[in-house]
Design an enzyme around this catalytic site. Structure first.
Site, PDB file in Angstrom:
ATOM      1  N   ASP A  65     -35.993  22.069 -51.699  1.00 52.75           N
ATOM      2  CA  ASP A  65     -34.923  21.070 -51.701  1.00 52.75           C
ATOM      3  C   ASP A  65     -34.823  20.474 -53.101  1.00 52.75           C
ATOM      4  O   ASP A  65     -35.683  20.698 -53.950  1.00 52.75           O
ATOM      5  CB  ASP A  65     -35.132  19.993 -50.627  1.00 52.75           C
ATOM      6  CG  ASP A  65     -36.361  19.124 -50.828  1.00 52.75           C
ATOM      7  OD1 ASP A  65     -37.269  19.532 -51.595  1.00 52.75           O
ATOM      8  OD2 ASP A  65     -36.435  18.046 -50.219  1.00 52.75           O
ATOM      9  N   TYR A  67     -34.737  18.061 -56.486  1.00 52.95           N
ATOM     10  CA  TYR A  67     -35.584  16.989 -56.998  1.00 52.95           C
ATOM     11  C   TYR A  67     -35.041  15.649 -56.502  1.00 52.95           C
ATOM     12  O   TYR A  67     -33.833  15.449 -56.410  1.00 52.95           O
ATOM     13  CB  TYR A  67     -35.601  17.001 -58.524  1.00 52.95           C
ATOM     14  CG  TYR A  67     -36.255  18.231 -59.115  1.00 52.95           C
ATOM     15  CD1 TYR A  67     -37.611  18.499 -58.931  1.00 52.95           C
ATOM     16  CD2 TYR A  67     -35.520  19.130 -59.883  1.00 52.95           C
ATOM     17  CE1 TYR A  67     -38.210  19.622 -59.473  1.00 52.95           C
ATOM     18  CE2 TYR A  67     -36.113  20.256 -60.445  1.00 52.95           C
ATOM     19  CZ  TYR A  67     -37.453  20.495 -60.235  1.00 52.95           C
ATOM     20  OH  TYR A  67     -38.040  21.608 -60.781  1.00 52.95           O
ATOM     21  N   PHE A  78     -35.049  24.298 -58.925  1.00 52.22           N
ATOM     22  CA  PHE A  78     -36.006  24.227 -60.032  1.00 52.22           C
ATOM     23  C   PHE A  78     -35.395  23.664 -61.313  1.00 52.22           C
ATOM     24  O   PHE A  78     -36.094  23.464 -62.300  1.00 52.22           O
ATOM     25  CB  PHE A  78     -36.647  25.590 -60.330  1.00 52.22           C
ATOM     26  CG  PHE A  78     -37.566  26.089 -59.256  1.00 52.22           C
ATOM     27  CD1 PHE A  78     -38.825  25.531 -59.076  1.00 52.22           C
ATOM     28  CD2 PHE A  78     -37.170  27.104 -58.391  1.00 52.22           C
ATOM     29  CE1 PHE A  78     -39.676  25.979 -58.086  1.00 52.22           C
ATOM     30  CE2 PHE A  78     -38.014  27.568 -57.384  1.00 52.22           C
ATOM     31  CZ  PHE A  78     -39.265  27.002 -57.228  1.00 52.22           C
ATOM     32  N   HIS A 188     -46.498  29.845 -55.278  1.00 53.55           N
ATOM     33  CA  HIS A 188     -45.519  28.903 -55.817  1.00 53.55           C
ATOM     34  C   HIS A 188     -45.942  28.471 -57.220  1.00 53.55           C
ATOM     35  O   HIS A 188     -47.145  28.395 -57.514  1.00 53.55           O
ATOM     36  CB  HIS A 188     -45.417  27.691 -54.892  1.00 53.55           C
ATOM     37  CG  HIS A 188     -44.233  26.836 -55.142  1.00 53.55           C
ATOM     38  ND1 HIS A 188     -44.231  25.821 -56.078  1.00 53.55           N
ATOM     39  CD2 HIS A 188     -42.990  26.833 -54.576  1.00 53.55           C
ATOM     40  CE1 HIS A 188     -43.041  25.229 -56.075  1.00 53.55           C
ATOM     41  NE2 HIS A 188     -42.272  25.828 -55.175  1.00 53.55           N
TER      42      HIS A 188
END
Length: 226
Positions: A65, A67, A78, A188
């Site tokens: 989701d 920031y 990102f 990740h």
């Protein structure tokens, strides 16, 4: 709510956005933005689709989701706005990119618009979030919509590279047709995962460009500042 889709996505998703759940989703999102501070700005919710046309699509990166800090989210997973400190996960992405490609360039901006404009769909599973509250819109039906997007790409395109970073993205991309597309998986890029040895050394950036070149597709210029 205005859907700032590239026209090619309007055609591909026309049936999806006519479904009752999507209308309900847009109403819920409107209510959230009326009653809370939410990100990204309303006109950037669908920015990932606006920057990257369906025809030009080469790569899909799946995030969770946006920031949730003020002025950070710009509608691309990102990615952060110019002038915002590069978040730890994105810093690790850049570090792996440089190690992989053998460059000494390190971006001073975390804005990934340059990637999106080259055919990289920077897709979050949820396209909105409340301020200072990660995963706060998980209860909305964004996952139905973004699952449908991934499925349509898998079904209607060929030779797309899907990057599934972390267990969440890997579950999200579980139905991708791997006989038609390249699926690259790793841990990740968050510090916790990266420091456990699950991120660095995946060499995804060079693998993407090698695959695209082999398919006669123009590779990605990973220099994210242009």
């Amino acid at each position: 709510m205005q859907l700032n889709f590239n026209p090619s996505w309007q055609f591909i998703l026309s049936n999806e956005i006519k479904k009752p759940y999507f209308s309900d989703l847009m109403k819920s999102v409107d209510e959230e933005y009326q009653n809370h501070i939410c990100f990204p700005p309303k006109d950037l919710i669908f920015a990932a689709f606006d920057y990257c046309s369906f025809q030009d699509l080469k790569v899909v990166i799946i995030g969770q989701d946006p920031y949730h800090g003020t002025n950070e989210a710009n509608g691309l997973c990102f990615s952060v706005n110019d002038g915002i400190k590069i978040p730890p996960s994105l810093r690790n992405i850049f570090r792996e990119m440089n190690d992989d490609l053998g460059t000494i360039f390190f971006p001073n901006s975390g804005n990934l618009e340059h990637w999106a404009k080259q055919g990289i769909l920077l897709l979050n599973a949820s396209l909105t979030v409340r301020k200072d509250s990660p995963n706060s819109h998980k209860h909305l039906d964004w996952s139905i919509f973004t699952d449908a997007v991934i499925q349509k790409i898998s079904d209607q395109k060929e030779n797309v590279v899907f990057l599934l970073w972390g267990s969440f993205a890997q579950r999200k991309g579980s139905k991708i047709d791997r006989t038609k597309h390249l699926v690259l998986e790793s841990g990740h890029p968050s510090p916790m995962s990266a420091n456990q040895g699950k991120w660095f050394g995946n060499r995804h950036f060079s693998k993407i460009n090698l695959y695209l070149s082999d398919k006669g597709i123009r590779p990605i210029d990973w220099n994210s500042n242009q």
